[in-house]
Design a protein around this motif. Structure first.
Motif: not given
Length: 324
Positions: A67-69, A309-313
């Motif tokens: 969400l920040r991104r 997704t986040d960087a780590k998926g």
């Protein structure tokens, strides 16, 4: 007393009656169960906030990373005038959306919905203080019953975050998603957080932390029954269990009786016997695959326009649009 307008569709008496019905049904079943929503009195909410900060519990920080991104893109794509949040809106994640929609210049109103009037009033007041130009209108209700009563200028974006969608059994999940679609006009939006399938070790640890906070959170449902229905549970007599069900791809949280015991629940007019080692299922937390999320949303009349997704998926966030 809240300074924010609250639309109250569920009274304290309604909540107690719903709890009574759930207890009668769940604890008289051959395989006992209790709905996870009854974890959340004031102490349960505090314990859950602690859980979200634990090193083992990745969902909150993973969703927050997304969400920040992506909040600016969410604002640009939706142009939403109203943000509806299912669950109280005081978290950092909510504020990321409010900030982005405000900066985009379209946001006029924030509508948080929560079953707890006290929790909702506190959260809504905090948002109203920090966003004085924003109209804040809280709705006290159950998101499985009162979606059709949600106010707000169109276009609206409904945010259902935290992976809470995973707490529904599949048939109930389909019904809920359809009910969300039914209250949205064509072209309005659903922002959905979904925890993703991953290795069993990571999942089990997320629901059985080394500090024992999740165990206390799980047992809190028994304290809620003691307080609200006059039950005589000894929470220490039940052991917390976190189990990965690979077939259904969900985590089950359970309470296991350490020894045979009988519990009186006057407010539900029942006595319940537990055998040594007997389980009570207190939560399921389904984990998802991206193609499964798209299919379930499509079945409900919602087309996924963005998937992140986040960087780590570890965690997925989807933005879907109501379609004809």
């Amino acid at each position: 007393m809240s300074d924010v307008d609250l639309d109250v569709h569920r009274s304290t008496e309604d909540v107690i009656e719903a709890l009574r019905e759930d207890v009668r049904e769940g604890l008289s079943a051959a395989r006992k169960w209790l709905p996870s929503k009854w974890f959340y009195d004031a102490r349960g909410s505090e314990l859950f906030e602690r859980i979200t900060e634990l090193p083992e519990y990745y969902p909150t920080r993973s969703e927050r990373e997304v969400l920040r991104r992506e909040a600016p893109e969410i604002a640009a794509v939706t142009g939403a005038r109203t943000l509806v949040e299912l669950g109280s809106g005081s978290s950092e994640k909510t504020r990321l959306l409010l900030d982005a929609l405000g900066a985009h210049g379209t946001l006029e109103e924030f509508v948080p919905l929560d079953v707890s009037e006290a929790a909702l009033a506190e959260a809504a007041d905090a948002i109203a203080r920090d966003y004085p130009a924003l109209t804040v209108r809280g709705v006290v209700g159950d998101f499985t019953e009162h979606l059709g009563l949600l106010p707000g200028e169109r276009p609206r974006i409904v945010a259902f975050l935290g992976g809470t969608i995973g707490n529904f059994l599949p048939t109930d999940r389909a019904k809920f998603l359809r009910s969300v679609r039914d209250v949205l006009a064509e072209g309005e939006w659903l922002l959905l957080g979904t925890d993703l399938v991953k290795d069993a070790g990571t999942l089990v640890r997320a629901y059985d932390d080394a500090q024992g906070v999740t165990a206390e959170f799980n047992r809190n449902v028994l304290r809620v029954l003691n307080e609200r229905l006059g039950a005589d549970f000894d929470p220490a007599a039940f052991e917390h269990v976190s189990h990965w069900d690979a077939e259904n791809e969900w985590i089950e949280m359970r309470l296991r009786a350490r020894a045979g015991t009988r519990v009186h629940i006057p407010g539900a007019g029942m006595e319940v016997t537990f055998a040594a080692g007997e389980y009570v299922r207190t939560e399921i937390s389904a984990k998802f695959r991206p193609e499964g999320v798209r299919a379930e949303l499509a079945d409900a009349g919602l087309a996924v326009e963005r998937w992140w997704t986040d960087a780590k998926g570890l965690f997925g966030v989807s933005l879907s649009r109501a379609v004809a």
